[in-house]
Design a protein around this motif. Sequence first.
Motif, short mmCIF file in Angstrom:
data_model
loop_
_atom_site.label_atom_id
_atom_site.label_comp_id
_atom_site.label_asym_id
_atom_site.label_seq_id
_atom_site.Cartn_x
_atom_site.Cartn_y
_atom_site.Cartn_z
N ARG A 1 0.82 -1.22 0.00
CA ARG A 1 0.00 0.00 0.00
C ARG A 1 0.85 1.26 0.00
N LYS A 2 2.11 1.15 0.38
CA LYS A 2 2.98 2.31 0.45
C LYS A 2 3.79 2.53 -0.83
N LEU A 3 3.58 1.65 -1.81
CA LEU A 3 4.38 1.72 -3.02
C LEU A 3 3.68 2.52 -4.12
N LYS A 4 4.49 3.17 -4.95
CA LYS A 4 3.99 3.94 -6.07
C LYS A 4 4.82 3.62 -7.30
N HIS A 5 4.17 3.50 -8.42
CA HIS A 5 4.87 3.25 -9.67
C HIS A 5 5.72 4.47 -10.03
N PRO A 6 7.01 4.30 -10.30
CA PRO A 6 7.88 5.45 -10.58
C PRO A 6 7.58 6.13 -11.91
N SER A 7 6.85 5.44 -12.81
CA SER A 7 6.51 6.03 -14.11
C SER A 7 5.01 6.25 -14.21
N ASP A 8 4.37 6.53 -13.10
CA ASP A 8 2.92 6.69 -13.06
C ASP A 8 2.47 7.82 -13.99
N GLN A 9 1.65 7.48 -14.98
CA GLN A 9 1.16 8.46 -15.94
C GLN A 9 -0.28 8.89 -15.65
N SER A 10 -0.84 8.42 -14.55
CA SER A 10 -2.23 8.75 -14.25
C SER A 10 -2.36 10.21 -13.84
N VAL A 11 -3.55 10.74 -14.00
CA VAL A 11 -3.85 12.12 -13.62
C VAL A 11 -4.13 12.23 -12.14
N ALA A 12 -4.82 11.23 -11.58
CA ALA A 12 -5.16 11.24 -10.15
C ALA A 12 -5.40 9.81 -9.69
N THR A 13 -5.26 9.61 -8.38
CA THR A 13 -5.46 8.30 -7.76
C THR A 13 -6.42 8.44 -6.60
N TYR A 14 -7.39 7.52 -6.51
CA TYR A 14 -8.44 7.55 -5.49
C TYR A 14 -8.32 6.29 -4.64
N ARG A 15 -8.28 6.49 -3.32
CA ARG A 15 -8.06 5.38 -2.39
C ARG A 15 -9.13 5.34 -1.31
N GLY A 16 -9.40 4.14 -0.82
CA GLY A 16 -10.35 3.95 0.28
C GLY A 16 -11.12 2.67 0.15
N HIS A 17 -11.48 2.29 -1.07
CA HIS A 17 -12.25 1.07 -1.31
C HIS A 17 -11.30 -0.13 -1.43
N SER A 18 -11.88 -1.31 -1.52
CA SER A 18 -11.10 -2.55 -1.61
C SER A 18 -11.43 -3.28 -2.91
N VAL A 19 -10.39 -3.63 -3.66
CA VAL A 19 -10.57 -4.38 -4.91
C VAL A 19 -10.01 -5.77 -4.68
N LEU A 20 -10.83 -6.63 -4.11
CA LEU A 20 -10.42 -7.98 -3.72
C LEU A 20 -11.51 -8.98 -4.11
N GLY A 21 -11.11 -10.23 -4.28
CA GLY A 21 -12.07 -11.32 -4.42
C GLY A 21 -12.68 -11.47 -5.78
N THR A 22 -12.91 -10.37 -6.50
CA THR A 22 -13.57 -10.40 -7.79
C THR A 22 -13.25 -9.13 -8.55
N LEU A 23 -13.67 -9.04 -9.81
CA LEU A 23 -13.34 -7.90 -10.66
C LEU A 23 -14.29 -6.74 -10.37
N ILE A 24 -13.97 -6.00 -9.31
CA ILE A 24 -14.82 -4.90 -8.85
C ILE A 24 -14.80 -3.76 -9.88
N ARG A 25 -15.98 -3.12 -10.07
CA ARG A 25 -16.16 -2.14 -11.14
C ARG A 25 -16.28 -0.71 -10.62
N CYS A 26 -15.86 0.24 -11.46
CA CYS A 26 -15.92 1.66 -11.12
C CYS A 26 -16.48 2.45 -12.30
N TYR A 27 -17.06 3.63 -12.02
CA TYR A 27 -17.72 4.41 -13.07
C TYR A 27 -17.64 5.91 -12.79
N PHE A 28 -17.78 6.69 -13.86
CA PHE A 28 -18.08 8.11 -13.72
C PHE A 28 -19.56 8.27 -13.40
#
Length: 462
Positions: free
Chosen positions: A348-375
Amino acid sequence: MHLWRRYRNRGNSGLVPDDTTFTIDDEISHLTKLQSESCIYNSKAMVRNRPKMPIPVTNMLLAREANYSGRGRFSSADCSHVLCRYLPRNSATPIDRMNSEAYVSQFSIDGSLLIAGSRGSRIRVYDVDNGWKILKDINAQSLRWTITDTALSPDQRHLVYCSLTPIVHIVNLRTAMTDSRANITEIHEYLDFSVDGDGDDFNIYSINFSNDGRELIAGTSNDSIYVYDLEANKLSMRLQAHTNDVNTVSFADQTGHVVFSGSDDNFCKVWDRRCHVAAGKAAGILEGHIEGITFIDSRGDGRYFISNGKDQTTKLWDIRRMSDTAKLSTPKTYVWDYRWMDYPSQARKLKHPSDQSVATYRGHSVLGTLIRCYFSPVHSTGQKYIYTGSYDKCVYVYDVVTGEIVAKYSWHDAAIRDCSWHPYYPMLVSSSWDCYVAKWEFPGTSADTTLPRKKSSRTHLH
């Protein structure tokens, strides 16, 4: 020019500690304001240089009645400016209890229908505006383990569903029979996505219609993207797109020319079907996740999309930041399987050194199955929010600009794999492994259902 100012660690060749902060100087903030800011802000009546204060809804209603804008009605920005204040409340009402873990729940484009699918071969189509009456109760054919995805055609006549097989089934929703039993009450036509040499052991994880309804695009477990031509009734393209499972595919906009894909190889890729694809070359690669991607949702403007990752984050991407090749394969110093293990604390403390994303959102858990996200929807929120299911039994809503958690909905007893926000009303539906499909709404959105809730103490399978 970088549109977001973010702290970046330099001089490291591997994964580095993640101490990124949200600092805003961005285009998407501007675009969101354009879609969700009241036109009164831009009025000549505004006092110059006065700080903007929240405009009471009553003032906006009075201005509309007086035709203050000269349009005789609310603009689309005014509509979203009002509606985005009325988020669904943290009090759920069950719509239905499926016969097994609920995997999929999606509103139709106009919000008149809800599609819900479960592991136990059931797909139900509900009439949202008619007391959630079940229009179709479909018994899925040739199911292997679970229904992985469903998609509704743009004209809402046909439903396709897929499983852990190369076969996609298509059902006509306009037939009179409510019960849909394969080859008994009606025919479930099947589309074979396999080609010579594929075998019959690969899975389809994601399926989507093109905007014109003429094509289906699928992401599969054999590292490939498939396109099926429905008019010609044949597979038109198989693209070896990644080096691991392609868990998710999405059209970038209504043209259907550009496709986004996400894989367990940790990369998001952009494909332009007008060029390069014949040679199997992506138009660009975006890296930043340090674990596999479970889902992608396009903003619909051909530029921005979000992805859920097994690194327990949602990321916002701008394809103008993409590169031709991957700069780093993300090395890991831990062994982990998201299907049955907690995410390692050190990761959880690691970050990709070549991160090209605009923003990162944290708090939820993506475990057990292919959890989905939306605008969130354009009409009612101006896409101000990002929302996602979570393994910790909640639905999370993030402010797309600030990254803050603006709502957290808790009612289910198990993981929430999918959720869907009504395109016009402040109403959100969730599907959970506790077998329930439930709705969250602002009071007065629609009539309440009275389905009693029954607790289940059985073990939920991954």
